[in-house]
Motif scaffolding. Structure first.
Motif, PDB file in Angstrom:
ATOM      1  N   GLN A   1      -2.474  -3.268  -4.212  1.00  0.00           N
ATOM      2  CA  GLN A   1      -3.312  -3.996  -3.262  1.00  0.00           C
ATOM      3  C   GLN A   1      -3.114  -5.484  -3.513  1.00  0.00           C
ATOM      4  OE1 GLN A   1      -7.456  -3.296  -3.855  1.00  0.00           O
ATOM      5  NE2 GLN A   1      -8.110  -4.371  -2.004  1.00  0.00           N
TER       6      GLN A   1
ATOM      7  N   ASP B   1     -13.501  -0.014  -2.965  1.00  0.00           N
ATOM      8  CA  ASP B   1     -12.395  -0.075  -2.020  1.00  0.00           C
ATOM      9  C   ASP B   1     -12.924  -0.093  -0.598  1.00  0.00           C
ATOM     10  OD1 ASP B   1     -10.513  -0.029  -4.076  1.00  0.00           O
ATOM     11  OD2 ASP B   1     -10.659   2.145  -4.227  1.00  0.00           O
TER      12      ASP B   1
ATOM     13  N   GLY C   1       0.777  -1.229   0.000  1.00  0.00           N
ATOM     14  CA  GLY C   1       0.000   0.000   0.000  1.00  0.00           C
ATOM     15  C   GLY C   1       0.805   1.272   0.000  1.00  0.00           C
TER      16      GLY C   1
END
Length: 755
Positions: free
Chosen positions: A218, A165, A132
C-alpha cells in the motif's frame, strides 16, 4: 532525423514487419491507421530535446490522434509497430494503457513478443501493475503474528487490524481468523519456497479480497527503499524491470493514479497509446472522486496514539499538537453527521426526529441510531443528493473545521514520516521496528487524506458557467453494521482529464473499435476532454469485413412498449425462447437487467435449460471454456450474460453464430454523478438524453453487436427485440452507427391471449 523522415521510418518498420511475417496479411485499414500513428508521433516535440522550441512564449508541439478502428483492422499491430520504431529512433519510451486484463495479456504474451522476434533493433517490454497486486512481506509477517497470537519480530505487540484498512469497507467479511491464518501461512510457504514471486495474478487461487488487502503493498504504508526487505520486495523488483523497458503496458487506473509521481515515464517525454479509450472517461471520474465515513471514527484516536508514540520516540516536539487536531477532527465529523441527519434524515431512510431530539445528537452511535440502526440485513444504499452542487449553509462551518484540522494533522504526519525515513536510513539495525511503525501510521493515513479531500470538494460551491461538483450523502446498512458516508465527485470527466492529464501529454494516440456515436466523434471528444484541443485529429478506419454478406440483423417488433417493463419482458421471453430453439451452434444473449435474465431462465424448458450457461453461475473463464467445448463437440451452447459480456468477448466462428439483444442498452443517469450532470445540462437549456444517454447507448450497442462478427470467415445473425431501433428517430440514428448488416424486419407476432 527530421519529422517527415521520422514518420517515413516508422511506417517503413510496419511495412517490413508485414513482409517478414508470412502469417500477416496486408490490410488497407491497418496501414492507414499505422500511417496516422507514425504521422502523429513524428509531429510532437518531446522533453527538452534540441528539437523542442526554447524561445520565450513558444510552446513545444503536441499531437493527439483519436482513431476508431473497426473490428478486424488489427489495431494493436497498427500502433505497436510504428510507435515502437518511433520510440527507438527518438530514444524515448512507449507507454500503452488498456482498460482490460485480457488486452494487457494479449499485448504482453502475444503481440509484443512477436514484434520483438522480428525487430531489427532489440527492445524490452514490461507490464506495470499497481502496488496492490503485490504482497508486502513485512505486512504478511505481521498479519501471521497477529492471527497466531504471537509478538512481532520487532518485539512489540501487533496493532494492525482489518479496521485500519479503509479500502476494505463493503467487502465480504472473511470466514474467521483460523481461515485467514491458513491462507496467509500458505502464501508465506509459497514465497519461502520460491514457487511464488509475490504477484497476486500468478496465484492459481486468489485469496479473499479482504485477506489479500491486509497483506498487499500500500503506497501510504510503504517505506520504499528505507524498508529492511526492500531488495527482496516483489513490487520493487517489478519496478526495476520497468527501468530498462522501452515499452511499458499499464491500465487506465494506474495511468491516472500515478500522474505526477514519476512511477511511469514522464508524459511529456514519451509516446502514449490509450487502447480501449472509450473507458477512459469513466475511469477518470472514479479516480478523482472522494468519500469519507462519518460513522466509524475510532481510527482517529488510533492514528493519533500511534503518531504521538512514534513522535515521542523520535523526539519530535511538534507532535504534541496531534491530540488537539485529532479531537477537533472528530468533533467536526460528529457535528457534520448530526447536521446531515437533521437535514437529510428522511431521504436517507430514517424517521423524522424532533428538533430538540436532533439537537442532542453528537457521536457516531446517536447519529447512526437516528437513521434506523436497528434495521437488520443488507439494504441498498439510500442517497441524499445535494441539488445543483450546493452545500447547505448549515454544513459549511463543520466542513471548514474538518478541513482545517485534517490539513494540520496531515502536515504533522508528513513531518513524522520524513523523520521516520531518515531514522531508518541512519539506524539500519532498527529498520524493521521503524518500518512497522511507518506501516501502522500509513494504514490509517488514507482515511485522513480522504476526509480532507472530500471536505475540500464539498466546500466548492458552483459558480456561473462552470459545472458543479456532484455531492451526496449515503446511508447503507449491512447486517449489524451501518455507515453514513459523504461523497464528492467531478461531474464532467472531460474537465478532469484536461486538468490532470492532457496538459502533460505531448504525443498520444487514443483508439478503440467504438469511439463514434452515430458516425460522429463529438461525444467521445467531449467526454475525454479533447473537444477544444487544437492539436487533436480524428480518424475512422472501417472494418475489412463484408458485413452485408457475413451477417444480418433481425429487427423484431413487439406489441408491448419497451418502456412498459412488465408487458415487454413477458413478450420478450416468449419470442426469445422460440428463437433459441433454432440455435445450432454457439449463441450469446445479452440482457439489460438481472430481472430480465432471471425471467428468461425461469421460463426455459428442460431441453433448452441444459444448453444455457448463465453468467455468475460459473467463473467467467470456466464458463467460456465449457461453451467452447460444447460447440466443438457439435452441441448447441447458449450464454446468458449481462453488460460485461457485451464487450471483450472474442467468440469467433461457430462460438457466436447467433447474438440476441433483448433491449437497447440505455443507462439513464440515475446515479448521483449522472443526476448532477443531467440537472446541470437541463439548467443550461440542454437535453441530457441527446447529449449523454443516447450517445452512450449507441456506443454500447455497437460494442454488443461487435460480438457477432470477429473474423473474415464468420457468419452470424443478430436479433434485437426492441422495436425502437427501427421505429423511432433516435433508434434510426443508432442503427446507422452499426455495421451494414442485411436488415430483416420481422412482423408482429400474434397478440398474446388476454388473461
Amino acid at each position: 532525423m527530421e519529422k517527415p523522415e521520422l514518420a517515413r521510418h516508422a511506417l517503413a518498420s510496419y511495412d517490413r514487419l508485414l513482409q517478414l511475417d508470412p502469417g500477416l496479411r496486408p490490410r488497407p485499414g491497418q496501414r492507414l491507421m499505422a500511417e496516422q500513428v507514425a504521422q502523429t508521433f513524428s509531429l510532437a516535440d518531446l522533453g527538452q530535446s534540441a528539437a523542442a522550441p526554447t524561445l520565450p512564449g513558444v510552446k513545444p508541439a503536441r499531437a493527439v490522434a483519436v482513431i476508431q478502428a473497426g473490428t478486424g483492422v488489427g489495431k494493436s499491430l497498427a500502433y505497436c509497430a510504428p510507435a515502437l520504431a518511433m520510440a527507438l529512433e527518438r530514444n524515448t519510451r512507449l507507454l500503452i494503457s488498456t482498460a482490460t486484463v485480457a488486452l494487457q495479456e494479449q499485448l504482453v504474451h502475444k503481440d509484443l513478443p512477436a514484434l520483438a522476434a522480428q525487430s531489427e533493433q532489440p527492445f524490452r517490454f514490461a507490464l506495470a501493475k499497481g502496488r496492490g497486486r503485490y504482497v508486502c512481506k513485512l505486512k504478511l509477517e505481521r498479519q501471521l503474528s497477529r492471527l497466531g497470537g504471537a509478538r512481532t519480530s520487532d518485539g512489540g505487540a501487533e496493532e494492525d487490524s482489518h479496521e485500519d484498512d479503509w479500502f476494505l469497507e463493503g467487502q465480504p467479511t472473511p470466514q474467521g481468523p483460523s481461515d485467514d491464518l491458513a491462507v496467509l501461512s500458505a502464501l508465506q510457504a509459497e514465497l519461502a519456497s520460491g514457487r511464488w514471486g509475490g504477484d497476486l495474478d500468478t496465484l492459481s487461487q486468489a485469496p479473499d479480497g479482504r485477506v489479500w488487502q491486509s497483506v498487499a503493498v500500500q503506497a501510504s504504508s510503504c517505506a520504499a527503499r528505507h524498508c529492511p526487505v526492500y531488495h527482496q520486495c516483489s513490487y520493487f523488483q517489478q519496478r526495476k524491470e520497468l527501468v530498462g523497458a522501452q515499452v511499458i503496458v499499464v491500465n487506465h487506473d494506474l495511468l491516472l493514479s500515478t500522474l505526477g509521481s514519476r512511477t511511469l515515464p514522464e508524459l511529456d517525454n514519451c509516446l502514449l497509446v490509450i487502447d480501449e479509450a472509450h473507458h477512459l472517461p469513466a475511469v477518470a471520474l472514479e479516480q478523482f472522486a472522494s468519500r469519507m465515513d462519518l460513522s466509524r471514527l475510532g481510527w482517529i484516536e488510533r492514528l493519533a496514539q500511534r503518531a504521538l508514540r512514534t513522535g515521542a520516540a523520535l523526539g519530535l516536539d511538534e507532535l504534541a499538537a496531534v491530540p488537539g487536531h485529532a479531537a477537533a477532527l472528530r468533533s467536526a465529523m460528529q457535528e457534520l453527521a448530526r447536521l446531515v441527519v437533521l437535514e437529510f434524515g428522511a431521504e436517507l431512510g430514517g424517521a423524522p426526529h424532533s428538533q430538540g431530539a436532533q439537537a442532542s445528537l453528537g457521536g457516531r452511535q446517536t447519529a447512526v441510531a437516528a437513521l434506523g440502526a436497528a434495521a437488520t440485513g443488507f439494504a441498498p444504499e439510500r442517497v441524499a443528493r445535494l441539488g445543483a452542487g450546493l452545500t447547505p449553509p448549515a454544513l459549511l462551518e463543520p466542513l471548514n473545521a474538518l478541513l482545517r484540522s485534517a490539513g494540520a494533522f496531515i502536515d504533522l504526519l508528513r513531518l513524522l514520516a520524513k523523520a521516520l525515513r531518515a531514522e531508518m536510513r541512519d539506524q539500519p539495525q532498527q529498520s524493521r521496528q521503524l518500518a512497522t511503525q511507518y506501516a501502522q501510521l500509513g494504514s490509517l493515513t488514507p482515511r485522513l487524506e480522504a476526509a480532507h479531500e472530500t471536505a475540500r470538494l464539498l466546500l466548492q460551491q458552483p459558480t456561473e458557467g462552470t459545472e458543479p461538483v456532484a455531492k451526496w450523502f449515503g446511508w447503507q446498512s449491512a447486517g449489524a453494521d451501518a455507515a453514513l458516508m459523504a461523497h464528492a465527485s467531478p461531474t464532467l470527466p472531460g474537465s478532469t482529464l484536461r486538468q490532470h492529464l492532457w496538459g502533460s501529454v505531448r504525443a498520444a494516440v487514443l483508439t478503440s473499435a467504438t469511439l463514434s456515436s452515430a458516425g460522429r466523434f463529438d461525444y467521445f471528444l467531449r467526454e475525454s476532454g479533447l473537444d477544444q484541443d487544437p492539436d487533436v485529429c480524428a480518424l475512422e478506419v472501417p472494418s475489412p469485413f463484408d458485413f452485408s454478406r457475413q451477417g444480418r440483423i433481425v429487427l423484431a417488433s413487439t406489441h408491448a412498449d419497451p418502456k412498459d417493463a412488465g408487458a415487454f419482458n413477458a413478450e420478450l421471453v416468449r419470442s426469445l425462447l422460440q428463437d433459441l430453439a433454432d440455435v445450432r451452434h454457439g449463441a450469446l444473449v445479452l440482457f439489460t437487467s438481472r430481472l430480465q435474465m432471471r425471467l428468461a431462465c425461469e421460463a426455459l424448458p428442460p431441453t433448452l435449460r441444459e444448453r444455457v450457461l448463465v453468467q455468475s453461475e460459473r467463473p467467467r473463464q470456466r464458463l467460456l471454456r465449457l461453451h467452447a467445448e460444447r460447440v466443438a463437440a457439435g452441441q448447441p451452447s447458449i450464454i446468458f450474460g449481462m453488460q460485461s459480456f457485451g464487450e471483450g468477448l472474442d467468440l469467433a466462428g461457430q462460438l457466436c453464430e447467433d447474438l440476441f439483444i433483448t433491449k437497447l442498452p440505455f443507462a439513464p443517469p440515475d446515479d448521483p454523478v449522472g443526476q448532477a450532470r443531467a440537472e446541470w445540462l437541463r439548467a443550461a437549456g440542454r437535453d441530457p438524453f441527446q447529449e449523454l444517454v443516447l450517445p452512450a447507448a449507441a456506443i454500447r450497442l455497437a460494442q454488443w453487436v461487435g460480438r457477432a462478427i470477429r473474423t473474415e470467415d464468420d457468419q452470424a445473425q443478430v436479433y434485437c427485440y426492441d422495436r425502437r431501433l427501427h421505429q423511432s428517430r433516435f433508434g434510426q440514428q443508432m442503427l446507422a452507427g452499426l455495421p451494414p448488416f442485411e436488415r430483416v424486419l420481422r412482423p408482429l407476432p400474434p397478440a398474446p391471449a388476454p388473461h
